[in-house]
Motif scaffolding. Structure first.
Motif, mmCIF file in Angstrom:
data_model
loop_
_atom_site.group_PDB
_atom_site.id
_atom_site.type_symbol
_atom_site.label_atom_id
_atom_site.label_comp_id
_atom_site.label_asym_id
_atom_site.label_seq_id
_atom_site.Cartn_x
_atom_site.Cartn_y
_atom_site.Cartn_z
ATOM 1 N N ILE A 125 27.797 76.190 48.562
ATOM 2 C CA ILE A 125 26.462 76.397 48.004
ATOM 3 C C ILE A 125 26.383 75.658 46.674
ATOM 4 C CG2 ILE A 125 24.792 78.063 47.144
ATOM 5 C CD1 ILE A 125 25.832 80.072 49.112
ATOM 6 N N HIS A 126 25.501 74.662 46.621
ATOM 7 C CA HIS A 126 25.320 73.859 45.415
ATOM 8 C C HIS A 126 24.169 74.440 44.594
ATOM 9 C CE1 HIS A 126 27.833 70.444 46.952
ATOM 10 N NE2 HIS A 126 27.510 71.029 48.096
ATOM 11 N N THR A 127 24.405 74.681 43.326
ATOM 12 C CA THR A 127 23.357 75.201 42.442
ATOM 13 C C THR A 127 22.697 74.033 41.723
ATOM 14 O OG1 THR A 127 24.598 77.258 42.101
ATOM 15 C CG2 THR A 127 22.845 76.737 40.523
ATOM 16 N N THR B 238 14.050 82.586 44.047
ATOM 17 C CA THR B 238 15.206 81.780 44.430
ATOM 18 C C THR B 238 14.810 80.896 45.598
ATOM 19 O OG1 THR B 238 16.805 83.463 43.722
ATOM 20 C CG2 THR B 238 17.581 81.816 45.283
ATOM 21 N N LEU B 239 14.989 79.594 45.440
ATOM 22 C CA LEU B 239 14.634 78.606 46.459
ATOM 23 C C LEU B 239 15.922 78.103 47.101
ATOM 24 C CD1 LEU B 239 12.472 76.772 47.785
ATOM 25 C CD2 LEU B 239 12.758 75.210 45.850
ATOM 26 N N ILE B 240 16.014 78.193 48.438
ATOM 27 C CA ILE B 240 17.233 77.819 49.147
ATOM 28 C C ILE B 240 16.934 76.746 50.197
ATOM 29 C CG2 ILE B 240 19.174 78.636 50.541
ATOM 30 C CD1 ILE B 240 18.712 81.427 49.405
ATOM 31 N N PHE B 241 17.680 75.651 50.158
ATOM 32 C CA PHE B 241 17.530 74.552 51.114
ATOM 33 C C PHE B 241 18.618 74.646 52.188
ATOM 34 C CE2 PHE B 241 15.298 72.999 47.420
ATOM 35 C CZ PHE B 241 14.270 72.222 47.935
ATOM 36 N N LEU B 242 18.213 74.496 53.462
ATOM 37 C CA LEU B 242 19.147 74.472 54.588
ATOM 38 C C LEU B 242 18.968 73.168 55.359
ATOM 39 C CD1 LEU B 242 19.038 78.039 56.247
ATOM 40 C CD2 LEU B 242 20.923 77.012 54.973
ATOM 41 N N HIS B 243 19.993 72.333 55.400
ATOM 42 C CA HIS B 243 19.886 71.037 56.090
ATOM 43 C C HIS B 243 20.074 71.199 57.601
ATOM 44 C CE1 HIS B 243 24.200 70.658 56.942
ATOM 45 N NE2 HIS B 243 24.451 71.052 55.696
ATOM 46 N N LEU C 243 19.099 76.572 45.171
ATOM 47 C CA LEU C 243 20.392 76.435 45.836
ATOM 48 C C LEU C 243 20.251 75.540 47.063
ATOM 49 C CD1 LEU C 243 21.407 80.222 45.894
ATOM 50 C CD2 LEU C 243 21.928 78.548 44.098
ATOM 51 N N SER C 244 21.269 74.758 47.352
ATOM 52 C CA SER C 244 21.299 73.961 48.573
ATOM 53 C C SER C 244 22.595 74.266 49.308
ATOM 54 C CB SER C 244 21.212 72.467 48.258
ATOM 55 O OG SER C 244 21.111 71.707 49.457
ATOM 56 N N VAL C 245 22.476 74.718 50.545
ATOM 57 C CA VAL C 245 23.640 75.144 51.323
ATOM 58 C C VAL C 245 24.169 73.973 52.150
ATOM 59 C CG1 VAL C 245 24.492 76.765 53.061
ATOM 60 C CG2 VAL C 245 22.689 77.469 51.474
#
Length: 368
Positions: A4-6, A17-22, A56-58
């Motif tokens: 998990i990249h902050t 909280t904004l979370i990106f899932l590729h 966050l980017s997972v």
């Protein structure tokens, strides 16, 4: 391995909280165009609109071929990612997801796990918005092609699950559609319109989750480009910013309700906004009734409307968003006598006149 990249940490002051899932063969950084070179991407543009935002980017292993690492099943990876996010102990704020392609399927399974396990009830309650970017809700024909060549490519578990009309995907999408239609989650859907090597990776049918009131917006881009807006005024960026504003404004309103004077001020501001919106919406209705071209769209202050939530207003807000999308399409029909038939056909198919009258009636209720 899941990482998990902050990209931005607002700590306990985070308003969301904004979370990106590729997606398939994706990466937590490269998929989204996030850069360490100093050039701005949409994460930077979103921060401009809401600085107190944790982003966050997972990153996780999901390869199309076992030669390059393969993948877990959607269920196993969803549970894996959920536990990683849970371990981050993110702020007690609304959660918003942006999902590209396969990442959208992962999120739907995460939501299902949360609904079936009280351990994750906090996550389910805090999930307030989802943006799907070219997610293959009904599978992809590309997966069928890869599966047919599995002796050569050694297709991964992910490819098998991504086949068009795969039973697992049909069941997951049916469950999510029924759940989403009774929830208060804000949902936006974007679809690709340009081919990749001669084919649409995710066609229009598969990119549509089939949720009532949610209409996919087509973008002039390929499947990979869908995750990388190039400009700050791109509709993907602006719609995400609008959703964040809507979600965070509700948090502000709940907090302000402890102060009676602040609450009265909010109600007054809401009613003044409604009066202005009524005037512009009535002008729109006059044009729609005769199928005339539109010179303007209603000056809808979504943030103000969203900050006041009485019984039935959640449904009203969704109708506003849907009607707004239809107005954009209607306004895009070229002017000219020959296009009048096209405008009337569009009005009849979408029922826009009736929707507009309903919006006006709802806005008129109890005005002081």
């Amino acid at each position: 391995m899941t990482t998990i990249h902050t990209l931005n940490d607002a700590g306990d002051e985070a308003r969301a909280t904004l979370i990106f899932l590729h997606g398939l063969n994706g990466d937590a950084i490269r998929t989204w165009g996030f850069s360490t070179s100093g050039s701005q991407t949409w994460s930077d543009w979103i921060i401009k609109t809401e600085p107190k935002l944790t982003i966050l980017s997972v990153g996780y292993r999901v390869r199309s071929s076992r030669w390059s690492g393969g993948s877990m099943s959607i269920f196993d990876r969803s549970h894996n990612i959920l536990e990683y996010i849970n371990s981050k102990k993110i702020a007690k704020a609304p959660i918003i997801f942006v999902c590209h392609s396969y990442g959208g399927l992962i999120l739907k399974q995460i939501i299902r796990i949360c609904c079936e396990n009280e351990k994750y009830s906090y996550f389910r309650e805090r999930l307030k918005a989802v943006i799907f970017l070219a997610t293959p809700h009904q599978g992809s024909g590309i997966a069928n092609f890869h599966s047919g060549l599995k002796l050569v490519t050694r297709s991964s578990h992910a490819i098998e699950e991504l086949k068009s009309n795969a039973p697992y995907l049909e069941d997951l999408n049916r469950w999510y559609r029924e759940t989403a239609e009774i929830s208060e989650t804000n949902i936006e859907v974007f679809a690709e319109s340009l081919e990749t090597s001669g084919v649409l990776v995710v066609n229009s049918f598969s990119s549509d989750p089939g949720i009532r009131g949610v209409r996919p917006i087509k973008i002039d881009c390929t499947h990979e480009e869908m995750a990388r807006p190039k400009f700050e005024d791109d509709i993907r960026v602006s719609r995400l910013a609008a959703i964040i504003a809507k979600v965070t404004s509700k948090v502000d309103f709940v907090s302000s309700c402890s102060d009676e004077n602040a609450m009265q001020f909010s109600l007054s501001r809401y009613d003044e906004s409604r009066k202005k919106i009524l005037l512009s919406t009535r002008k729109i209705l006059e044009a729609l009734k005769v199928g005339a071209p539109l010179d303007e769209r209603p000056a809808w202050d979504f943030e103000t409307l969203s900050s006041f939530s009485r019984s039935g207003k959640e449904v009203f807000e969704e109708n506003l968003l849907r009607f707004n999308h239809l107005l954009i399409e209607y306004a895009a029909i070229p002017r000219g006598i020959g296009q009048a038939v096209e405008r009337r056909r569009f009005l009849q198919e979408t029922g826009m006149v009736g929707s507009c009258e309903l919006i006006i009636a709802t806005l008129s209720e109890d005005l002081i």
